[in-house]
Write a protein that holds these residues in place. Sequence first.
Motif, PDB file in Angstrom:
ATOM      1  N   UNK A  30     -10.883  51.114  47.851  1.00 52.04           N
ATOM      2  CA  UNK A  30     -12.187  51.824  47.700  1.00 52.04           C
ATOM      3  C   UNK A  30     -12.403  52.512  46.219  1.00 52.04           C
ATOM      4  N   UNK A  31     -11.295  52.734  45.762  1.00 54.97           N
ATOM      5  CA  UNK A  31     -11.381  53.698  44.405  1.00 54.97           C
ATOM      6  C   UNK A  31     -12.097  52.691  43.314  1.00 54.97           C
ATOM      7  N   UNK A  32     -11.556  51.382  43.445  1.00 53.06           N
ATOM      8  CA  UNK A  32     -12.404  50.603  42.123  1.00 53.06           C
ATOM      9  C   UNK A  32     -13.803  49.911  42.480  1.00 53.06           C
ATOM     10  N   UNK A  33     -14.759  49.833  41.838  1.00 50.13           N
ATOM     11  CA  UNK A  33     -16.106  49.579  42.094  1.00 50.13           C
ATOM     12  C   UNK A  33     -16.046  48.237  42.603  1.00 50.13           C
ATOM     13  N   UNK A  34     -15.282  47.266  42.205  1.00 47.55           N
ATOM     14  CA  UNK A  34     -15.468  45.990  42.271  1.00 47.55           C
ATOM     15  C   UNK A  34     -15.020  45.678  43.761  1.00 47.55           C
ATOM     16  N   UNK A  35     -13.999  46.483  44.439  1.00 48.10           N
ATOM     17  CA  UNK A  35     -13.214  46.206  45.609  1.00 48.10           C
ATOM     18  C   UNK A  35     -13.691  47.256  46.743  1.00 48.10           C
ATOM     19  N   UNK A  37     -16.511  47.943  48.415  1.00 45.94           N
ATOM     20  CA  UNK A  37     -17.075  47.668  50.117  1.00 45.94           C
ATOM     21  C   UNK A  37     -15.933  47.142  50.864  1.00 45.94           C
ATOM     22  N   UNK A  38     -14.954  46.233  50.409  1.00 43.99           N
ATOM     23  CA  UNK A  38     -13.947  45.836  51.175  1.00 43.99           C
ATOM     24  C   UNK A  38     -13.140  46.830  51.571  1.00 43.99           C
ATOM     25  N   UNK A  39     -12.772  47.714  50.612  1.00 41.81           N
ATOM     26  CA  UNK A  39     -11.785  48.749  50.892  1.00 41.81           C
ATOM     27  C   UNK A  39     -12.420  49.872  51.702  1.00 41.81           C
ATOM     28  N   UNK A  40     -13.530  50.163  51.747  1.00 41.22           N
ATOM     29  CA  UNK A  40     -14.362  51.188  52.445  1.00 41.22           C
ATOM     30  C   UNK A  40     -14.345  50.716  54.108  1.00 41.22           C
ATOM     31  N   UNK A  41     -14.437  49.425  54.309  1.00 44.63           N
ATOM     32  CA  UNK A  41     -14.658  48.485  55.400  1.00 44.63           C
ATOM     33  C   UNK A  41     -13.129  48.700  56.002  1.00 44.63           C
ATOM     34  N   UNK A  42     -12.216  48.343  55.314  1.00 45.30           N
ATOM     35  CA  UNK A  42     -10.838  48.300  55.776  1.00 45.30           C
ATOM     36  C   UNK A  42     -10.298  49.579  55.984  1.00 45.30           C
ATOM     37  N   UNK A 106     -20.530  40.636  50.782  1.00 41.55           N
ATOM     38  CA  UNK A 106     -19.391  39.788  50.888  1.00 41.55           C
ATOM     39  C   UNK A 106     -18.196  40.412  50.949  1.00 41.55           C
ATOM     40  N   UNK A 107     -17.929  41.754  50.408  1.00 44.71           N
ATOM     41  CA  UNK A 107     -16.833  42.468  50.430  1.00 44.71           C
ATOM     42  C   UNK A 107     -16.647  42.827  51.891  1.00 44.71           C
ATOM     43  N   UNK A 108     -17.712  43.569  52.454  1.00 45.70           N
ATOM     44  CA  UNK A 108     -17.861  44.013  53.929  1.00 45.70           C
ATOM     45  C   UNK A 108     -17.519  43.113  54.896  1.00 45.70           C
TER      46      UNK A 108
END
Length: 132
Positions: A30-35, A37-42, A106-108
């Motif tokens: 979740x720290x990196x802007x590119x990931x 959404x995936x990080x927050x959802x995880x 897509x990340x979520x």
Amino acid sequence: MASTRSVAQTLVRRLTRWGAASVLIGGVLAIAPRSRAFGLQTLMWGAIDLGIAVFTGKRTSLPKKSALRRILLVNTALDVGYVATGAHLAVRTPTFGGRLSAADARGHGLAVIVQGAALFVFDLAAARRLSR
């Protein structure tokens, strides 16, 4: 034949490990802007998994074997729904009126697929252990 207590304890341990790993990995991603959404959802799924594991682990009474198996099979069906919902988000990339970018959708969506698939494996394996 596995006992209800044994299956429940194994499931709680797996859910605790999975939840903790999801919180840690999701927090880092979740720290990196590119990931993000995936990080927050995880991270959010991991926190919920940990909460369920703690609540379930503190219970002193367990449902009957048939009831627990039924609960696990219902959860397995819900897990399929999570994967399908995640796939919809990842492939169709809805923006929800501009509140979400296609990359974030897509990340979520991919994170929901991963979480739903893992829970599917946990729930189905536990239900199968109860049916032996």
